[in-house]
Design a protein around this motif. Structure first.
Motif, PDB file in Angstrom:
ATOM      1  N   ARG A 182       0.827  -1.208   0.000  1.00  0.00           N
ATOM      2  CA  ARG A 182       0.000   0.000   0.000  1.00  0.00           C
ATOM      3  C   ARG A 182       0.865   1.263   0.000  1.00  0.00           C
ATOM      4  NH1 ARG A 182      -5.091   0.216  -1.619  1.00  0.00           N
ATOM      5  NH2 ARG A 182      -5.571   1.930  -0.196  1.00  0.00           N
ATOM      6  N   VAL A 183       1.949   1.239   0.755  1.00  0.00           N
ATOM      7  CA  VAL A 183       2.847   2.393   0.795  1.00  0.00           C
ATOM      8  C   VAL A 183       3.456   2.626  -0.582  1.00  0.00           C
ATOM      9  CG1 VAL A 183       5.062   3.225   1.684  1.00  0.00           C
ATOM     10  CG2 VAL A 183       3.384   2.260   3.250  1.00  0.00           C
ATOM     11  N   TRP A 184       3.937   1.557  -1.209  1.00  0.00           N
ATOM     12  CA  TRP A 184       4.531   1.702  -2.543  1.00  0.00           C
ATOM     13  C   TRP A 184       3.489   2.078  -3.588  1.00  0.00           C
ATOM     14  CZ3 TRP A 184       7.397  -3.539  -1.614  1.00  0.00           C
ATOM     15  CH2 TRP A 184       8.531  -3.300  -0.820  1.00  0.00           C
ATOM     16  N   PHE A 201      11.192   2.467  -2.270  1.00  0.00           N
ATOM     17  CA  PHE A 201      11.062   3.835  -2.775  1.00  0.00           C
ATOM     18  C   PHE A 201      12.170   4.142  -3.783  1.00  0.00           C
ATOM     19  CE2 PHE A 201       8.745   5.550   1.219  1.00  0.00           C
ATOM     20  CZ  PHE A 201       7.518   5.278   0.638  1.00  0.00           C
ATOM     21  N   THR A 202      13.395   3.767  -3.423  1.00  0.00           N
ATOM     22  CA  THR A 202      14.528   4.011  -4.314  1.00  0.00           C
ATOM     23  C   THR A 202      14.363   3.260  -5.626  1.00  0.00           C
ATOM     24  OG1 THR A 202      15.970   4.229  -2.368  1.00  0.00           O
ATOM     25  CG2 THR A 202      17.043   3.976  -4.504  1.00  0.00           C
ATOM     26  N   GLY A 203      13.887   2.013  -5.537  1.00  0.00           N
ATOM     27  CA  GLY A 203      13.648   1.219  -6.743  1.00  0.00           C
ATOM     28  C   GLY A 203      12.607   1.862  -7.640  1.00  0.00           C
ATOM     29  N   ILE A 204      11.537   2.376  -7.047  1.00  0.00           N
ATOM     30  CA  ILE A 204      10.475   3.037  -7.818  1.00  0.00           C
ATOM     31  C   ILE A 204      11.014   4.288  -8.506  1.00  0.00           C
ATOM     32  CG2 ILE A 204       8.297   4.301  -7.631  1.00  0.00           C
ATOM     33  CD1 ILE A 204       7.553   2.359  -5.334  1.00  0.00           C
ATOM     34  N   LEU A 205      11.780   5.083  -7.785  1.00  0.00           N
ATOM     35  CA  LEU A 205      12.334   6.309  -8.356  1.00  0.00           C
ATOM     36  C   LEU A 205      13.258   6.006  -9.532  1.00  0.00           C
ATOM     37  CD1 LEU A 205      13.092   8.245  -5.037  1.00  0.00           C
ATOM     38  CD2 LEU A 205      11.502   8.982  -6.829  1.00  0.00           C
ATOM     39  N   LEU A 206      14.088   4.979  -9.383  1.00  0.00           N
ATOM     40  CA  LEU A 206      15.008   4.613 -10.463  1.00  0.00           C
ATOM     41  C   LEU A 206      14.269   3.968 -11.632  1.00  0.00           C
ATOM     42  CD1 LEU A 206      17.983   3.133  -8.379  1.00  0.00           C
ATOM     43  CD2 LEU A 206      17.888   5.351  -9.526  1.00  0.00           C
ATOM     44  N   GLY A 207      13.325   3.083 -11.328  1.00  0.00           N
ATOM     45  CA  GLY A 207      12.586   2.392 -12.376  1.00  0.00           C
ATOM     46  C   GLY A 207      11.749   3.316 -13.230  1.00  0.00           C
ATOM     47  N   HIS A 208      11.184   4.357 -12.634  1.00  0.00           N
ATOM     48  CA  HIS A 208      10.316   5.268 -13.382  1.00  0.00           C
ATOM     49  C   HIS A 208      11.080   6.354 -14.126  1.00  0.00           C
ATOM     50  CE1 HIS A 208       7.060   3.317 -11.228  1.00  0.00           C
ATOM     51  NE2 HIS A 208       6.224   3.922 -12.029  1.00  0.00           N
ATOM     52  N   LYS A 209      12.401   6.276 -14.088  1.00  0.00           N
ATOM     53  CA  LYS A 209      13.186   7.144 -14.955  1.00  0.00           C
ATOM     54  C   LYS A 209      13.288   6.557 -16.366  1.00  0.00           C
ATOM     55  CE  LYS A 209      16.101   9.797 -11.812  1.00  0.00           C
ATOM     56  NZ  LYS A 209      15.665  11.070 -12.418  1.00  0.00           N
ATOM     57  N   SER A 210      12.914   5.278 -16.503  1.00  0.00           N
ATOM     58  CA  SER A 210      12.949   4.616 -17.807  1.00  0.00           C
ATOM     59  C   SER A 210      11.729   5.000 -18.634  1.00  0.00           C
ATOM     60  CB  SER A 210      12.993   3.095 -17.626  1.00  0.00           C
ATOM     61  OG  SER A 210      14.106   2.716 -16.842  1.00  0.00           O
ATOM     62  N   ASN A 211      11.799   4.740 -19.910  1.00  0.00           N
ATOM     63  CA  ASN A 211      10.686   5.051 -20.812  1.00  0.00           C
ATOM     64  C   ASN A 211       9.747   3.873 -21.002  1.00  0.00           C
ATOM     65  OD1 ASN A 211      11.570   7.716 -21.353  1.00  0.00           O
ATOM     66  ND2 ASN A 211      13.071   6.936 -22.830  1.00  0.00           N
ATOM     67  N   ASN A 212      10.157   2.678 -20.597  1.00  0.00           N
ATOM     68  CA  ASN A 212       9.297   1.501 -20.737  1.00  0.00           C
ATOM     69  C   ASN A 212       9.573   0.516 -19.604  1.00  0.00           C
ATOM     70  OD1 ASN A 212      11.697  -0.037 -21.532  1.00  0.00           O
ATOM     71  ND2 ASN A 212      11.484   0.947 -23.526  1.00  0.00           N
ATOM     72  N   LEU A 213       8.616  -0.394 -19.414  1.00  0.00           N
ATOM     73  CA  LEU A 213       8.729  -1.418 -18.363  1.00  0.00           C
ATOM     74  C   LEU A 213       9.075  -0.797 -17.000  1.00  0.00           C
ATOM     75  CD1 LEU A 213      10.735  -4.135 -20.344  1.00  0.00           C
ATOM     76  CD2 LEU A 213       8.273  -4.054 -19.960  1.00  0.00           C
ATOM     77  N   LYS A 214       8.402   0.294 -16.690  1.00  0.00           N
ATOM     78  CA  LYS A 214       8.740   1.040 -15.484  1.00  0.00           C
ATOM     79  C   LYS A 214       8.504   0.240 -14.207  1.00  0.00           C
ATOM     80  CE  LYS A 214       7.935   5.564 -17.571  1.00  0.00           C
ATOM     81  NZ  LYS A 214       7.178   6.846 -17.493  1.00  0.00           N
ATOM     82  N   SER A 265      11.189  -1.137 -11.638  1.00  0.00           N
ATOM     83  CA  SER A 265      11.114  -0.662 -10.261  1.00  0.00           C
ATOM     84  C   SER A 265      11.271  -1.817  -9.286  1.00  0.00           C
ATOM     85  CB  SER A 265       9.771   0.037 -10.019  1.00  0.00           C
ATOM     86  OG  SER A 265       9.663   1.214 -10.788  1.00  0.00           O
ATOM     87  N   VAL A 266      10.574  -2.938  -9.592  1.00  0.00           N
ATOM     88  CA  VAL A 266      10.677  -4.129  -8.743  1.00  0.00           C
ATOM     89  C   VAL A 266      12.107  -4.670  -8.767  1.00  0.00           C
ATOM     90  CG1 VAL A 266       9.912  -6.508  -8.421  1.00  0.00           C
ATOM     91  CG2 VAL A 266       8.249  -4.743  -9.029  1.00  0.00           C
ATOM     92  N   LEU A 267      12.676  -4.737  -9.954  1.00  0.00           N
ATOM     93  CA  LEU A 267      14.038  -5.254 -10.099  1.00  0.00           C
ATOM     94  C   LEU A 267      15.043  -4.370  -9.365  1.00  0.00           C
ATOM     95  CD1 LEU A 267      16.060  -7.229 -11.362  1.00  0.00           C
ATOM     96  CD2 LEU A 267      16.109  -5.748 -13.396  1.00  0.00           C
ATOM     97  N   TYR A 268      14.947  -3.064  -9.581  1.00  0.00           N
ATOM     98  CA  TYR A 268      15.877  -2.138  -8.937  1.00  0.00           C
ATOM     99  C   TYR A 268      15.716  -2.165  -7.420  1.00  0.00           C
ATOM    100  CZ  TYR A 268      16.914  -0.098 -13.519  1.00  0.00           C
ATOM    101  OH  TYR A 268      17.307   0.097 -14.808  1.00  0.00           O
ATOM    102  N   GLY A 269      14.464  -2.256  -6.974  1.00  0.00           N
ATOM    103  CA  GLY A 269      14.225  -2.305  -5.532  1.00  0.00           C
ATOM    104  C   GLY A 269      14.832  -3.549  -4.911  1.00  0.00           C
ATOM    105  N   PHE A 270      14.666  -4.693  -5.585  1.00  0.00           N
ATOM    106  CA  PHE A 270      15.217  -5.962  -5.083  1.00  0.00           C
ATOM    107  C   PHE A 270      16.744  -5.919  -5.085  1.00  0.00           C
ATOM    108  CE2 PHE A 270      16.842 -10.257  -5.996  1.00  0.00           C
ATOM    109  CZ  PHE A 270      16.391 -10.914  -4.863  1.00  0.00           C
ATOM    110  N   LEU A 271      17.327  -5.490  -6.213  1.00  0.00           N
ATOM    111  CA  LEU A 271      18.785  -5.419  -6.306  1.00  0.00           C
ATOM    112  C   LEU A 271      19.348  -4.406  -5.317  1.00  0.00           C
ATOM    113  CD1 LEU A 271      19.315  -5.553 -10.188  1.00  0.00           C
ATOM    114  CD2 LEU A 271      19.638  -7.394  -8.519  1.00  0.00           C
TER     115      LEU A 271
END
Length: 264
Positions: free
Chosen positions: A68-70, A169-182, A186-192
């Protein structure tokens, strides 16, 4: 303005989370009632089922709290609501501060609710005596008090899940800088990101261990040979590391957020 943003963030998160709180409390009460009928085989089976459901909803509370937070962060910052969010006469840092505070507040209440359910479902003089004896043993060996042991355990769990929230939060911010598959990114970046932080924490502990024999013993000894001083040092170090990591997450996320976002 921060107060108003926080109010709406909490309202969104608790709209679903409170339902899980209530369900878990109800099943904790049912478990408590059924456990009183220890002479009935059927009711004993039902009590075990209710107990299992209570425990499963404890995990559901934590998972839904994270989700819910994410979800609120993505919906409010990147999706339809973002057009209103980014036109508000407030700084971007204020927007992120609201999300940060809502994550801390909701995780705190979620863990408190879980503790309440445990007390409702399983409290008895016998269980309390066992818990008390166990805690007194740890308290005595750690040169502390029972209350301090409980608070340390609560604090460590709270910081752990708060760190997971900030990594998301960091994963979401990084993932949504992309133009596709945001979302996928976001999930991948957050996990890594979280895996990297865990690995970095271990490395930091190891480096500190080069100068502190008690810390190095965590790597060179097994659980049966660890002394009380080593455990105390490890817990203290862990708490400080969590606090520092959350602070670093906060600083990095604010920096990324101020660079701007790509609204869908």
């Amino acid at each position: 303005m921060l107060g108003k943003c926080l109010k709406y963030d909490l309202k969104y998160i608790y709209k679903v989370l409170v339902i899980f709180y209530l369900i878990d409390i109800v099943f904790a009460i049912i478990t408590r009632v059924l456990f009183t009928f220890d002479n009935s085989f059927i009711l004993h089976i039902l009590s075990l089922i209710a107990s299992g459901t209570t425990i499963s909803f404890m995990f559901s509370i934590l998972i839904n709290n994270l989700m819910r937070v994410w979800a609120r962060f993505v919906k409010n910052v990147y999706l339809d609501e973002s057009y209103l969010t980014h036109t508000l006469p407030i700084n971007k840092s204020t927007i992120y501060e609201s999300k940060f505070l809502s994550s801390i507040i909701t995780m705190f209440t979620s863990i408190l609710t879980i503790i309440l359910c445990v007390i409702i479902a399983y409290y008895s003089k016998e269980n309390l005596e066992v818990l008390k004896n166990t805690l007194q043993f740890f308290a005595a060996t750690m040169n502390s008090t029972t209350i301090k042991v409980i608070l340390i355990a609560f604090f460590v769990i709270f910081l752990e899940f708060t760190t997971i929230l900030q990594a998301g939060f960091t994963g979401i911010l990084l993932g949504h800088k992309s133009n596709n598959l945001k979302m996928a990114k976001s999930v991948l970046y957050g996990f890594l990101n979280y895996i990297f932080v865990v690995a970095l924490s271990v490395l930091i502990i190891y480096i500190i261990g080069l100068f502190n024999p008690n810390i190095m013993a965590l790597f060179n000894s097994n659980s049966n040979t660890l002394s009380v001083d080593i455990v105390k040092t490890a817990l203290t170090l862990g708490i400080f590391l969590y606090i520092i990591l959350i602070g670093i997450y906060y600083y990095i996320d604010i920096k990324i957020f101020k660079q701007g976002v790509n609204v869908d």
